[in-house]
Write a protein that holds these residues in place. Sequence first.
Motif, PDB file in Angstrom:
ATOM      1  N   PHE A   1      10.855   5.982  -3.001  1.00 56.71           N
ATOM      2  CA  PHE A   1      10.092   4.792  -3.340  1.00 56.71           C
ATOM      3  C   PHE A   1       8.838   4.778  -2.478  1.00 56.71           C
ATOM      4  O   PHE A   1       8.898   5.006  -1.266  1.00 56.71           O
ATOM      5  N   GLN A   2       7.702   4.505  -3.095  1.00 59.15           N
ATOM      6  CA  GLN A   2       6.434   4.510  -2.370  1.00 59.15           C
ATOM      7  C   GLN A   2       5.761   3.149  -2.509  1.00 59.15           C
ATOM      8  O   GLN A   2       5.458   2.702  -3.615  1.00 59.15           O
ATOM      9  N   LEU A   3       5.529   2.521  -1.360  1.00 57.90           N
ATOM     10  CA  LEU A   3       4.832   1.231  -1.309  1.00 57.90           C
ATOM     11  C   LEU A   3       3.439   1.356  -0.708  1.00 57.90           C
ATOM     12  O   LEU A   3       2.588   0.502  -0.943  1.00 57.90           O
ATOM     13  N   LEU A   4       3.197   2.407   0.070  1.00 57.92           N
ATOM     14  CA  LEU A   4       1.961   2.529   0.837  1.00 57.92           C
ATOM     15  C   LEU A   4       0.873   3.155  -0.032  1.00 57.92           C
ATOM     16  O   LEU A   4       0.449   4.287   0.156  1.00 57.92           O
ATOM     17  N   GLY A   5       0.417   2.398  -0.987  1.00 58.73           N
ATOM     18  CA  GLY A   5      -0.508   2.851  -2.018  1.00 58.73           C
ATOM     19  C   GLY A   5      -0.046   2.255  -3.328  1.00 58.73           C
ATOM     20  O   GLY A   5       0.676   1.248  -3.348  1.00 58.73           O
ATOM     21  N   PRO A   6      -0.415   2.838  -4.475  1.00 64.97           N
ATOM     22  CA  PRO A   6       0.139   2.354  -5.743  1.00 64.97           C
ATOM     23  C   PRO A   6       1.672   2.415  -5.719  1.00 64.97           C
ATOM     24  O   PRO A   6       2.255   3.362  -5.193  1.00 64.97           O
ATOM     25  N   LEU A   7       2.312   1.394  -6.275  1.00 63.03           N
ATOM     26  CA  LEU A   7       3.779   1.340  -6.296  1.00 63.03           C
ATOM     27  C   LEU A   7       4.309   2.481  -7.153  1.00 63.03           C
ATOM     28  O   LEU A   7       3.904   2.637  -8.316  1.00 63.03           O
TER      29      LEU A   7
ATOM     30  N   GLY B   1      -3.299   4.547  -0.003  1.00 63.06           N
ATOM     31  CA  GLY B   1      -4.189   3.467  -0.419  1.00 63.06           C
ATOM     32  C   GLY B   1      -3.658   2.150   0.117  1.00 63.06           C
ATOM     33  O   GLY B   1      -2.804   2.109   1.003  1.00 63.06           O
ATOM     34  N   ARG B   2      -4.160   1.063  -0.433  1.00 59.02           N
ATOM     35  CA  ARG B   2      -3.703  -0.263  -0.014  1.00 59.02           C
ATOM     36  C   ARG B   2      -2.259  -0.454  -0.474  1.00 59.02           C
ATOM     37  O   ARG B   2      -1.909  -0.088  -1.593  1.00 59.02           O
ATOM     38  N   PRO B   3      -1.388  -1.013   0.356  1.00 56.53           N
ATOM     39  CA  PRO B   3       0.010  -1.175  -0.061  1.00 56.53           C
ATOM     40  C   PRO B   3       0.135  -1.921  -1.385  1.00 56.53           C
ATOM     41  O   PRO B   3      -0.512  -2.953  -1.595  1.00 56.53           O
ATOM     42  N   ALA B   4       0.951  -1.364  -2.283  1.00 60.26           N
ATOM     43  CA  ALA B   4       1.218  -1.965  -3.596  1.00 60.26           C
ATOM     44  C   ALA B   4      -0.077  -2.382  -4.268  1.00 60.26           C
ATOM     45  O   ALA B   4      -0.179  -3.466  -4.847  1.00 60.26           O
ATOM     46  N   GLU B   5      -1.073  -1.500  -4.250  1.00 59.72           N
ATOM     47  CA  GLU B   5      -2.404  -1.893  -4.705  1.00 59.72           C
ATOM     48  C   GLU B   5      -2.478  -2.156  -6.204  1.00 59.72           C
ATOM     49  O   GLU B   5      -3.408  -2.809  -6.678  1.00 59.72           O
ATOM     50  N   ASP B   6      -1.515  -1.657  -6.985  1.00 61.18           N
ATOM     51  CA  ASP B   6      -1.528  -1.900  -8.424  1.00 61.18           C
ATOM     52  C   ASP B   6      -0.610  -3.049  -8.820  1.00 61.18           C
ATOM     53  O   ASP B   6      -0.252  -3.197  -9.989  1.00 61.18           O
ATOM     54  N   VAL B   7      -0.201  -3.861  -7.848  1.00 62.93           N
ATOM     55  CA  VAL B   7       0.649  -5.028  -8.105  1.00 62.93           C
ATOM     56  C   VAL B   7      -0.137  -6.281  -7.763  1.00 62.93           C
ATOM     57  O   VAL B   7      -0.785  -6.349  -6.708  1.00 62.93           O
ATOM     58  N   ARG B   8      -0.096  -7.263  -8.648  1.00 61.20           N
ATOM     59  CA  ARG B   8      -0.758  -8.534  -8.350  1.00 61.20           C
ATOM     60  C   ARG B   8       0.078  -9.275  -7.324  1.00 61.20           C
ATOM     61  O   ARG B   8       1.193  -9.708  -7.606  1.00 61.20           O
ATOM     62  N   PRO B   9      -0.439  -9.444  -6.087  1.00 57.57           N
ATOM     63  CA  PRO B   9       0.409 -10.005  -5.030  1.00 57.57           C
ATOM     64  C   PRO B   9       0.550 -11.516  -5.128  1.00 57.57           C
ATOM     65  O   PRO B   9      -0.413 -12.228  -5.415  1.00 57.57           O
ATOM     66  N   GLY B  10       1.761 -11.989  -4.893  1.00 63.17           N
ATOM     67  CA  GLY B  10       1.990 -13.406  -4.698  1.00 63.17           C
ATOM     68  C   GLY B  10       1.735 -13.748  -3.244  1.00 63.17           C
ATOM     69  O   GLY B  10       1.284 -12.913  -2.446  1.00 63.17           O
ATOM     70  N   PRO B  11       2.034 -14.981  -2.832  1.00 60.70           N
ATOM     71  CA  PRO B  11       1.712 -15.390  -1.457  1.00 60.70           C
ATOM     72  C   PRO B  11       2.413 -14.561  -0.386  1.00 60.70           C
ATOM     73  O   PRO B  11       1.800 -14.147   0.595  1.00 60.70           O
ATOM     74  N   GLU B  12       3.720 -14.286  -0.556  1.00 58.55           N
ATOM     75  CA  GLU B  12       4.441 -13.540   0.469  1.00 58.55           C
ATOM     76  C   GLU B  12       4.033 -12.075   0.465  1.00 58.55           C
ATOM     77  O   GLU B  12       3.802 -11.480   1.526  1.00 58.55           O
ATOM     78  N   LEU B  13       3.926 -11.487  -0.720  1.00 60.04           N
ATOM     79  CA  LEU B  13       3.520 -10.083  -0.800  1.00 60.04           C
ATOM     80  C   LEU B  13       2.121  -9.912  -0.215  1.00 60.04           C
ATOM     81  O   LEU B  13       1.853  -8.956   0.517  1.00 60.04           O
ATOM     82  N   GLY B  14       1.213 -10.846  -0.530  1.00 60.65           N
ATOM     83  CA  GLY B  14      -0.130 -10.763   0.023  1.00 60.65           C
ATOM     84  C   GLY B  14      -0.122 -10.803   1.540  1.00 60.65           C
ATOM     85  O   GLY B  14      -0.842 -10.046   2.205  1.00 60.65           O
ATOM     86  N   ALA B  15       0.707 -11.705   2.108  1.00 64.63           N
ATOM     87  CA  ALA B  15       0.788 -11.793   3.566  1.00 64.63           C
ATOM     88  C   ALA B  15       1.378 -10.522   4.165  1.00 64.63           C
ATOM     89  O   ALA B  15       0.910 -10.021   5.205  1.00 64.63           O
ATOM     90  N   ARG B  16       2.403  -9.971   3.528  1.00 62.14           N
ATOM     91  CA  ARG B  16       3.019  -8.742   4.048  1.00 62.14           C
ATOM     92  C   ARG B  16       2.050  -7.564   3.959  1.00 62.14           C
ATOM     93  O   ARG B  16       2.008  -6.710   4.844  1.00 62.14           O
ATOM     94  N   ILE B  17       1.271  -7.515   2.885  1.00 65.37           N
ATOM     95  CA  ILE B  17       0.287  -6.441   2.742  1.00 65.37           C
ATOM     96  C   ILE B  17      -0.757  -6.541   3.858  1.00 65.37           C
ATOM     97  O   ILE B  17      -1.138  -5.536   4.467  1.00 65.37           O
ATOM     98  N   THR B  18      -1.207  -7.764   4.142  1.00 68.11           N
ATOM     99  CA  THR B  18      -2.174  -7.953   5.230  1.00 68.11           C
ATOM    100  C   THR B  18      -1.582  -7.479   6.554  1.00 68.11           C
ATOM    101  O   THR B  18      -2.262  -6.816   7.360  1.00 68.11           O
ATOM    102  N   LEU B  19      -0.319  -7.804   6.793  1.00 74.73           N
ATOM    103  CA  LEU B  19       0.349  -7.365   8.024  1.00 74.73           C
ATOM    104  C   LEU B  19       0.445  -5.846   8.088  1.00 74.73           C
ATOM    105  O   LEU B  19       0.192  -5.229   9.138  1.00 74.73           O
TER     106      LEU B  19
END
Length: 995
Positions: A5-11, A139-157
């Motif tokens: 499973f790859q999160l660090l870029g496109p899912l 690339g940006r973590p989960a960059e092809d997923v529209r982030p919700g509030p928690e996912l957006g915060a986790r991506i920023t972290l």
Amino acid sequence: MSLRFQLLGPLRIIAAGRAVPVGPQKQRAMLAALLLSANERVSLDRLVGELWDQPPHSAVANLRTYASGLRRLLTELDDEPIGDRLTANAAGYQLRVDPEELDLHRFQAATELGRAALASGDHAGATARFREALDLWRGRPAEDVRPGPELGARITLLEEQHLSLVEDLIQARLALGEHASVTGKLRLLITAHPYRERLRHQLMLALYRSGDAPAALTAYAETRAAFADQLGLEPGTELSRLHLAILRRDPELSTPDAATESPPPAPAPESPPGQAEPPRQLPPDPAAFVGRVDELRAIERACTAANGPRTGPAVVVLHGPGGMGKTTLAVRAAHRLASHYPDGQLYLELQGGTPGMPGVDPLAALGQLLRALGVPARDVPLELGEAAARFRSETAARRLLIVLDGAAGAQQIRSLLPAGRDCAVLVTSRRPAGTLDALRLRLDRLSDAEARQLLDALCGDGRVAVDPEATGHLVTLCDGHPLALRIAGARLAARPDWSVAVLADRLDDERERLDELRADDLAIRSSFWNTYRQLLDSADPDDRTAAAVFRSLSLLRVPEIPVPLAAVTIGVPERRALTLLDRLTETHLLDAVGPARFRFHDLLRLYGAELAEETDPAAERQRAVRRGLTAYLTTVLRAGQLLRPQRGAELATGPSVVELGTLDDAVRWVNGDLAGIIAAARQACDAAPQLSRLCVEAIPSIVVWLQKHNRWAEADALVAVCEQAATATDDDAARARVLALRATLHWRAGSLEAACGALESALELWRRLGDREGEGRALQNLGWFHHRTGSPRRAADLVRAAVGLLADAKPVWLAMALHNLAEIEFELGNFPAADEHLTRCLAMRRDHHDAVGEAITLVALGRTHSQLGRHLDALTALTAGLRLCRRTGNREDEWEALLSRSEVHLRLGDVALAHRDGEEALTLARAVGDRYGEAAALRQLGRVQERRGERAAADGYARRANRIFADLPGRRDGVLETFLARADQSAGVPASAGT
């Protein structure tokens, strides 16, 4: 371990070394949320909040659907199953993942090992571990997923952790003595993160240890200025201490490993005699600078590479529309290159992009350059050729960097080029200066990420990060235009009481947007006016005509403008239109997207439409729009006639936006230009009543084709336009036709009551009009609906009545009714009657060259032949129908044809071919998102495996099919189910039974 499973870029899910599609957007978002909390229970509330801003009533049920899709996918991919990976209970869902299966876990493990090595002084080991961790990022973590509030915060972290790790890697490399090697990377990182003190500390240290103490002190001065200007702060304690240590040349700043680094380049030759101090004319390095990473690298490569075969200076031309940041980029690049050009950096504003002001004459420019190089004013030649020759002599042995800002074109630049191979020239211009021997870089809009970063840097107080949705909307409204974004950032900085959403709301109204995009001495209109006025005030009549063309074409709200559309709109031949469009492209008022296709930036389109309203009479503007949209809709009508010839015997005539002569032409154009078709139709409804009538006439055929192509969202958009057009024309016949289109969409969405109501309303309208053909078509549509919803006998009565009414109507409508009646008879088991109706229907459709209808009827006829025992005839018909489905883009009937042919092969005992067609049907049904088709194909593959004697495999297919069928209680196709239900009865029919 079977999956990665790859999160660090496109899912991504990686199985057997290849990436596997994860599914629709919300299913991807659910997987991302579960992976971020792998092996932990994620509550339903958290998942609902993550997937929806405003959750629907069916949110929890939808979660079950997405979970079912993920569970099915993971089960199919996992060749070493270790139990159910995705488990559920009343509290939520949990995804079980081994540490080595998820790149995020591996990243965290490698990071910990690297930091432990760094703490123990093992700098080489730390470097290896850090690089191992960073190599996992794509690339940006989960960059092809529209982030919700928690996912957006986790991506920023995670991005913060990534940046911290990059800093740790640089620390390790500095300890190994790789000082000069990291300076370029550090400069790029500081460009992206200008307020990161640790990066600036590392850059100062790297420069000092590389032997360039002045550059280290300059870096501190730049830091102090940037922090004071943007943050109102002084640099932190660590930076200040390092600054003092560099001033003292503190021995503690040296490292014992420094000798491992390659020695710095040999010093440049001393400046020529007669000049005490080399000129340093560059403007200040811009503080708020983001993006342009690729362009900076290209400039640095061009200006620092070995000379090789080059006999003159390195020349780079930065060109593009006004406000794109050409000067900002040139100045930033020049500061970064300055150390390579110790004999001086010259800057000259040529004023070539400022209407109303004369551009700097080449002779005057040469005088400025020569005086800057120390030539006394009395010795500057007064003749252009002599001055240029003197300039070449003065620069031949020097290492100079020259910035020529705002050049009008190649003619103004050519005399100002130095002679030395060790010189470099950066030119900014709105034109590409194509006749110069130069590297040309076109600057365009910033990416969304770069635009957000620029707004954040300008705003400076975190408001941009607080409301990412509003920020995204503001970036869209600014169209990624750097000047527009700078103005927006300046307005936010000036109004700390505004949220980002407040400014976005003010820009949302197209009529006010350009008014809002101004701050102090910056205004987007002024930038556009400077470019437009170059054409308007030109002595060349083609330029002045191009200015009028810019105004006229900006009135069209279509995404792209092909040359024929432009020619019709402005009323000139295509060759003349192309000349004018090329002129607009050269001045960057229009972008070329192909040899004969062009497009506007959104803000430029608004500006052009505003100019048209101010400049051109209303009647002239309306005529231009009507000409263009009529040509567009005429092309749509012609395409529909080719896709479904029953809509008219003669092809529509008149100006069009592309020549269409065949079915293949129509399929290719509709596929490629669908966004333009929708945009043109929407604008046409608002433009004139006659265009609304043309919409109602032209669009239905395209809608029917889109439905067969499984493009329901686009079909829905066009039906909405048709509804608006039918209302505008106050035409009951038009309303009745549109009601039938809407009914199909209701049926597809599962709103059966609404679908039936729409069809009954259409029938009532046709009867009120006394239109027997319309009534027959409405009865046929109602029959189709009742057949699809499980009432074949009621459907048969309705369609038989329709056949009676359509007997004297156009044969194409009768053919449609006969086809539907045949399918009903098929489901009722009356196969000879079905065969008779389909044979008659096929002849009619071939007579009218209706390839889409012919494909559908051939598939139905193939099934009927097989039910009557004529299996070889069935294969012939199904193969011909399949070929036509593929040609016309009919993916719905394509998978049905494959599945039906699989069944015929199975009846003939050819298990291999049955399996091949079943697999193709399964792949296609999944590709188009047809869950019923997927389940039917899985069930068929199970039957094939059972025939092979593979009982376990057959049971596996059956279980997967049944899981899908359980979620689709009302979505089975009665005809297909009738055909496939005879599998066991017909399996033993010998091949000789065919004719």
